[in-house]
Write an enzyme that holds these catalytic residues in place. Sequence first.
Site, PDB file in Angstrom:
ATOM      1  N   HIS A 153      -6.015  -5.554  -4.914  1.00 25.26           N
ATOM      2  CA  HIS A 153      -4.728  -5.625  -5.690  1.00 25.26           C
ATOM      3  C   HIS A 153      -4.510  -6.412  -6.588  1.00 25.26           C
ATOM      4  O   HIS A 153      -3.874  -6.174  -7.831  1.00 25.26           O
ATOM      5  CB  HIS A 153      -3.329  -5.839  -4.840  1.00 25.26           C
ATOM      6  CG  HIS A 153      -2.765  -4.673  -3.836  1.00 25.26           C
ATOM      7  ND1 HIS A 153      -1.934  -3.653  -4.660  1.00 25.26           N
ATOM      8  CD2 HIS A 153      -3.239  -4.056  -2.546  1.00 25.26           C
ATOM      9  CE1 HIS A 153      -1.697  -2.828  -3.772  1.00 25.26           C
ATOM     10  NE2 HIS A 153      -2.497  -2.827  -2.655  1.00 25.26           N
ATOM     11  N   HIS A 191      -8.327   1.530  -0.973  1.00 27.90           N
ATOM     12  CA  HIS A 191      -8.352   1.162   0.357  1.00 27.90           C
ATOM     13  C   HIS A 191      -8.976   1.772   1.307  1.00 27.90           C
ATOM     14  O   HIS A 191      -9.666   1.276   2.298  1.00 27.90           O
ATOM     15  CB  HIS A 191      -6.717   1.539   0.995  1.00 27.90           C
ATOM     16  CG  HIS A 191      -5.558   0.409   0.335  1.00 27.90           C
ATOM     17  ND1 HIS A 191      -5.286  -0.400   1.405  1.00 27.90           N
ATOM     18  CD2 HIS A 191      -4.776   0.259  -0.603  1.00 27.90           C
ATOM     19  CE1 HIS A 191      -4.164  -1.173   0.731  1.00 27.90           C
ATOM     20  NE2 HIS A 191      -3.947  -0.734  -0.389  1.00 27.90           N
ATOM     21  N   HIS A 239       3.702  -5.266  -5.630  1.00 31.40           N
ATOM     22  CA  HIS A 239       2.564  -5.634  -5.451  1.00 31.40           C
ATOM     23  C   HIS A 239       2.166  -6.697  -6.130  1.00 31.40           C
ATOM     24  O   HIS A 239       1.335  -7.660  -5.975  1.00 31.40           O
ATOM     25  CB  HIS A 239       1.793  -4.365  -5.148  1.00 31.40           C
ATOM     26  CG  HIS A 239       1.850  -3.551  -4.111  1.00 31.40           C
ATOM     27  ND1 HIS A 239       2.812  -2.626  -4.181  1.00 31.40           N
ATOM     28  CD2 HIS A 239       1.408  -3.595  -2.837  1.00 31.40           C
ATOM     29  CE1 HIS A 239       2.643  -2.063  -2.805  1.00 31.40           C
ATOM     30  NE2 HIS A 239       1.841  -2.541  -2.129  1.00 31.40           N
ATOM     31  N   HIS A 297       6.392   0.723   2.363  1.00 32.93           N
ATOM     32  CA  HIS A 297       5.681   1.856   2.039  1.00 32.93           C
ATOM     33  C   HIS A 297       6.397   3.118   2.906  1.00 32.93           C
ATOM     34  O   HIS A 297       6.287   4.480   2.647  1.00 32.93           O
ATOM     35  CB  HIS A 297       4.457   2.020   2.506  1.00 32.93           C
ATOM     36  CG  HIS A 297       3.506   1.325   1.551  1.00 32.93           C
ATOM     37  ND1 HIS A 297       2.701   1.761   0.563  1.00 32.93           N
ATOM     38  CD2 HIS A 297       2.823  -0.171   1.446  1.00 32.93           C
ATOM     39  CE1 HIS A 297       2.327   0.867  -0.450  1.00 32.93           C
ATOM     40  NE2 HIS A 297       2.200  -0.118   0.197  1.00 32.93           N
ATOM     41  N   HIS A 345      -5.909   3.782  -6.419  1.00 35.20           N
ATOM     42  CA  HIS A 345      -5.610   2.325  -5.341  1.00 35.20           C
ATOM     43  C   HIS A 345      -5.581   2.872  -4.024  1.00 35.20           C
ATOM     44  O   HIS A 345      -6.327   2.153  -3.196  1.00 35.20           O
ATOM     45  CB  HIS A 345      -4.250   2.115  -5.899  1.00 35.20           C
ATOM     46  CG  HIS A 345      -3.434   1.470  -4.399  1.00 35.20           C
ATOM     47  ND1 HIS A 345      -2.743   2.237  -3.762  1.00 35.20           N
ATOM     48  CD2 HIS A 345      -3.401   0.135  -3.938  1.00 35.20           C
ATOM     49  CE1 HIS A 345      -2.266   1.503  -2.714  1.00 35.20           C
ATOM     50  NE2 HIS A 345      -2.647   0.210  -2.913  1.00 35.20           N
ATOM     51  N   HIS A 370       5.894  -4.887   4.623  1.00 33.57           N
ATOM     52  CA  HIS A 370       4.903  -4.066   3.604  1.00 33.57           C
ATOM     53  C   HIS A 370       4.722  -2.529   4.344  1.00 33.57           C
ATOM     54  O   HIS A 370       5.143  -1.612   3.565  1.00 33.57           O
ATOM     55  CB  HIS A 370       3.661  -4.516   3.928  1.00 33.57           C
ATOM     56  CG  HIS A 370       2.551  -3.981   2.958  1.00 33.57           C
ATOM     57  ND1 HIS A 370       1.292  -3.527   3.366  1.00 33.57           N
ATOM     58  CD2 HIS A 370       2.576  -3.665   1.574  1.00 33.57           C
ATOM     59  CE1 HIS A 370       0.560  -2.660   2.113  1.00 33.57           C
ATOM     60  NE2 HIS A 370       1.381  -2.936   1.419  1.00 33.57           N
ATOM     61  N   GLU A 407      -1.064   4.475  -8.296  1.00 34.79           N
ATOM     62  CA  GLU A 407      -1.133   4.225  -6.753  1.00 34.79           C
ATOM     63  C   GLU A 407      -1.937   5.299  -5.875  1.00 34.79           C
ATOM     64  O   GLU A 407      -2.697   4.516  -5.042  1.00 34.79           O
ATOM     65  CB  GLU A 407       0.314   4.556  -6.298  1.00 34.79           C
ATOM     66  CG  GLU A 407       0.489   4.101  -4.734  1.00 34.79           C
ATOM     67  CD  GLU A 407       2.156   4.036  -4.341  1.00 34.79           C
ATOM     68  OE1 GLU A 407       2.847   4.608  -4.973  1.00 34.79           O
ATOM     69  OE2 GLU A 407       2.124   4.055  -3.047  1.00 34.79           O
TER      70      GLU A 407
END
Length: 655
Positions: free
Chosen positions: A393, A357, A226, A201, A353, A197, A338
Amino acid sequence: QNPTEPAYVPKGDKKVVFDIPTDYIADRYKHVGVQLFDRFGEEAAERIPVKQISLPRLGDILKLSRQANFSLFIPFHRKISGQLIDIFMGMRSIDDLQSMAVYARDRVNPYLFNYCLSVALLHRKDTQGLDIPSFMESFPDKFIDSQILSQVREEANIVPTGSRTPIEIPIDFTASNLEEEHRLAFWREDIGLNLHHWHWHLVYPFNGPSQIVNKNRRGELFYYMHQQVIARYNFERLCAFLKRVTRYCEWRKPIPEAYFSKLDSLIASRSYPPRVANQTIQDLSREQDQVKVDVTRLEQWRDRIFTAIHSGNVQDEAGKMIPLTEFEGIDILGDIIESSTKSPNRPFYGDIHNMGHIFLAYIHDPDHRHLETFGVMGDSTTAMRDPIFYRWHACIDDIFQQFKETLPRYPSQGGSPNVLSTFWQQSDVNLTRGMDFQPRGPVFVRFTHLQHQPFTYNISVNNTGGARQGTCRIFIAPANDERGNPWLFRDQRTMFVELDKFTVNLQQGQNTIVRRSDQSSVTIPFERTFRNLEANRPAEGTDALEQFNFCGCGWPHHLLIPKGTPEGTASHLFVMISNYNDDRIEQDTNVPCNDASSYCGIKDKLYPDRRSMGYPFDRAPRDGVSTLQQFLTPNMRVQPVTIRFTNRTLRRQQT
Ligand code: CUO
């Protein structure tokens, strides 16, 4: 990585010391500058001269303290990381870059420094052959319980090199089985999973210079990689007798499940704050992080995105309408949701998104009154440990699925169950690089992870036409839902996880395709996930070293097959041959590390499959199809397979 030590990097047991111009020495060391040189110089295996250049001002980059934690999800951190990447990218030569890096290293926050330099080394034309140390070795504290790290240090201080034994990480260190979500901890806390992961990114950043962000189909790949994480997680949940993950879309309601990561940041010398049960996200007002955003904003962004999906158009910043087309629409939506700097209208559609987080990462201290930093959800390296990651997610994926519902359906074209075996395996990883102790020399940690028996697909294809090429697509999904009932295809389609995808040459008539599980286009081998140690590093100047850094992206091979159950989990193995003429991308993909393209693409190339990612399961079924059997066309086959887990632990053979 210890911010109190001057710049040096270990080379085997010896050190390499940079000979730096006196005015590069950080202010706080100026008064002892010469002595420091002498002390480190004597132990050096090699001295590297550092050129004096005229240095750019670091400005706001220095506002993030060296003791703070760093998160790309925080807009201010994003902004300064963009600035530092620009500086590293703009250096005219490798010598200048080295000078700049040496100068910055003692001044800039270590996580920020490592991230920006890694991005620059990945993307500069003149650094393609350079190695980035494994992130796990540089920052073991982001992957390993702090108690283990103190045992490692103790072992290194007391036991001489050669007699040290690996420190075993228990598989149950974050919770007990009183917490039912803990049944999946082995998967969420898998080191390879979290490394994948982080790499993903790193390879697909959502901000920075445009040549770094503007990658082929990056928005669609954000959606697909995802979506596959959620599909795989749901498969694992059914194997653990848990229901599919509950979408976290009701943001005004408390979150019943808690998570205590047990991670401590070595640099920030602080624990990652836990997330206790029944907390609710709140409006954020954290001056120090320059974060001020209300939950209402999140809802507004969501509503605007749904309006766009149902009207079939998004609006750019100038008010112009951009249609969400059948193939390109998902890519635009990925960048909007995103969000990345490729979003056509960030002020309007926001940053849903990423901010999700952040809301979750600050749930324990929304206005910074307790001076606490973010929880594991605030960092892509650690986020996948927390059960809320999957709930969040799943909600994000639901937005994408609503778009997919609007697309035309794919048209119709006309034994004894096999067993896959899974078990536990223990592997050792060297921790030496990221920890400072004397005497040097390797100290290993031993961790336990899922593994499967290697297997082979044998696929018989009857080609009724002339010789031609096809794309073989292999997926797997559980055969039954959480109640043990067969699926409606509408629900099962989002459960399919990709196992492999490759091109085949078909002769007229009968063909047999043989393919090994370790050739998967989804995964990378264990050694590459961990890239453990210099020993595995290809020699300077060889082809294998090319793209070495990109090579860390790829689903960890040991998690290819879901765990299954001791009784055997009934599953559907799906194989399809699609017409290569509709899949083909004209380009040379014969480059190193092109073998995990399904979730990671290929460096500097187009995504190697013209179809929508997730094809043929990315869309709702055509009319009249309610089961998988009815969905099948003559170029598709489903083989019932059983995934059987055996509760035994094998030790990986050291190579
Ligand atoms: Cu990978 Cu939410 O995107 O973490």
